[in-house]
Scaffold this active site. Structure first.
Site, PDB file in Angstrom:
ATOM      1  N   SER A  77      -6.306  13.270 -10.803  1.00 28.92           N
ATOM      2  CA  SER A  77      -6.297  14.955 -10.843  1.00 28.92           C
ATOM      3  C   SER A  77      -5.726  15.183 -12.136  1.00 28.92           C
ATOM      4  CB  SER A  77      -5.287  15.239  -9.807  1.00 28.92           C
ATOM      5  OG  SER A  77      -6.099  15.180  -8.648  1.00 28.92           O
ATOM      6  N   LYS A  80      -7.879  17.802 -14.014  1.00 29.19           N
ATOM      7  CA  LYS A  80      -7.714  19.333 -13.669  1.00 29.19           C
ATOM      8  C   LYS A  80      -7.228  19.875 -15.034  1.00 29.19           C
ATOM      9  CE  LYS A  80      -7.361  18.899  -8.759  1.00 29.19           C
ATOM     10  NZ  LYS A  80      -7.451  17.518  -8.569  1.00 29.19           N
ATOM     11  N   SER A 141      -2.979  20.738  -6.751  1.00 34.80           N
ATOM     12  CA  SER A 141      -3.894  19.711  -7.033  1.00 34.80           C
ATOM     13  C   SER A 141      -4.927  19.981  -6.171  1.00 34.80           C
ATOM     14  CB  SER A 141      -3.535  18.468  -7.305  1.00 34.80           C
ATOM     15  OG  SER A 141      -4.105  17.514  -7.740  1.00 34.80           O
TER      16      SER A 141
END
Length: 444
Positions: A77, A80, A141
């Site tokens: 993640s 992102k 997230s």
């Protein structure tokens, strides 16, 4: 016999002198070597329990620690941050607005219901603002939230992935291999993944490139810290998808890994089976900001604090090993180049720091040991020197700084600190006769 005694005494004296010289040289050499290797040896004894890591100055990109930082590894993640870079770019360019309503398609809504992934629930019957989805992407997230933003920008996941790859290339993230906008695997993306790729494929990047991405984000869009420093927030308050979000960055104030001496205010976590636990963090202490990245720390559960324990270890080591020194605008260095002024009333001048610049020096170093080599801009030069007249304060180029006893390293691959330089005093032009005489003298 007497001559032989004198000869023996002389040999003994010579031996003693040579021994003293050898001892002095050994002491001097070991001292210089110890100074030069003090940071690297300390670095090798840090023993971070991660596969790769890096620490940099957020402004200059000076590398303060590195471990296997060029190897591309799964980033999960942390991906992102690149998607959010594009979102912020679109907002700043006026192509997207914070209050803009976003519709969610069926595939994205289905992804948001996957309980194996971090998410806020999304429905096709409701709309969400760009700001809400942005906050959910960074704080919680939320995987489907960032997919929804990508769809709003580009129309489909694959077109948005093309934009992400182009952006990565533009930012110089050469190690990046990108499959999904959120960092989940190709298989977890379901119908939004690539049928031509294995299901286990996921995004990879090196620690140094993750640090570079974070540095570019903080420089270009510093407002991101307002969101990444938020510990808790409610998503879609009063709506069908209302969710209380608690940040996965446990180093934030109010959460379990918070430390008062390390006021961390971002940036992003990432975890997967292949990635282990990752964290790109940032902290501003005593007026100076650093960025750290740790990759593949232990990950026994979603609450395993290992990545934050290792980050604390790294941040504390940086502050204990180095001291940030501000080179103030107008400051001069005794060991810097003197620059010629071929047609000036004065034939040479000194240069000074053109803007406040931070350099991290080892604790046993001082600015007195900095040495600079000037590189002048073509627009202010003539005959390989400075052009006169020039006003005081004119920026004339850069100074490449090095120091004895400490090696410098930067994210751009350089080994010198490049500082803008100026002249502190105005340069006046010599009259025609003096200039002509210097030209003639130069011929001979």
């Amino acid at each position: 016999m007497k001559n032989k005694e004198i000869q023996m005494r002389t040999i003994a004296q010579m031996g003693l002198i040579l021994s003293v010289i050898a001892l002095f040289m050994a002491f001097y050499t070991s001292g210089v070597t110890a100074q030069a290797s003090s940071v690297s040896s300390a670095s090798s004894t840090l023993n971070l329990n991660v596969k790769s890591a890096i620490a940099i100055d957020a402004n200059t990109g000076q590398v303060l620690y590195d471990k296997n930082d060029k190897k591309a590894l799964p980033i999960a993640s942390m991906t992102k941050l690149l998607a959010i870079y594009i979102v912020l770019q679109e907002v700043h360019d006026g192509k997207l607005s914070w209050n803009q309503k976003v519709h969610v398609n069926q595939a994205t809504a289905k992804l948001s219901k996957n309980t194996e992934l971090t998410n806020v629930p999304l429905t096709t019957s409701e709309t969400y603002t760009v700001k809400e989805l942005y906050q959910a992407s960074l704080i919680y997230s939320a995987n489907a939230a960032v997919v929804a933003l990508g769809n709003e920008i580009s129309g489909s996941p694959h077109v948005f992935m093309t934009k992400m790859r182009q952006t990565a290339k533009k930012l110089g993230l050469n190690s990046a291999k990108l499959i999904t906008a959120s960092g989940i695997t190709n298989g977890q993306a379901g119908s939004m993944g690539y049928s031509s790729l294995p299901k286990k494929d996921e995004n990879t990047m090196s620690a140094s490139d993750v640090a570079k991405l974070a540095q570019d984000l903080l420089k270009t869009y510093p407002e991101i810290l307002k969101t990444t420093s938020t510990s808790t927030l409610t998503f879609d308050k009063g709506g069908a998808s209302e969710t209380k979000m608690t940040s996965w960055d446990l180093m934030l104030k109010g959460l379990s890994q918070y430390s008062a001496n390390l006021p961390v205010d971002g940036l992003k976590t990432g975890s997967s089976t292949a990635a282990g636990a990752n964290f790109v963090g940032t902290v501003k202490k005593n007026g100076h900001r650093i960025i750290t990245v740790v990759m593949h720390a232990a990950y026994k559960s979603s609450t395993d604090p290992s990545r934050f324990v290792q980050t604390k270890k790294l941040m504390n080591w940086v502050y204990a090993t180095y001291k940030p020194v501000t080179l103030k605008k107008g400051a001069q260095f005794a060991q810097s180049d003197t620059v010629s002024v071929p047609y000036g009333k004065q034939k040479t001048t000194t240069v000074a720091v053109g803007k406040n610049t931070t350099v991290w020096l080892a604790q046993n170093q001082s600015t007195a040991r900095l040495k600079g080599k000037a590189h002048l801009k073509a627009s202010v030069t003539e005959k390989k020197g400075l052009k006169a007249p020039l006003a005081a304060g004119t920026q004339v180029g850069t100074l490449n700084l090095k120091t004895d006893g400490q090696s410098f390293s930067f994210l751009n691959g350089g080994d010198t600190l490049n500082v803008p330089i100026q002249i502190n005093h105005s340069l006046k032009r010599a009259n025609w006769f003096v200039r002509t005489w210097r030209d003639i003298a130069g011929i001979f």
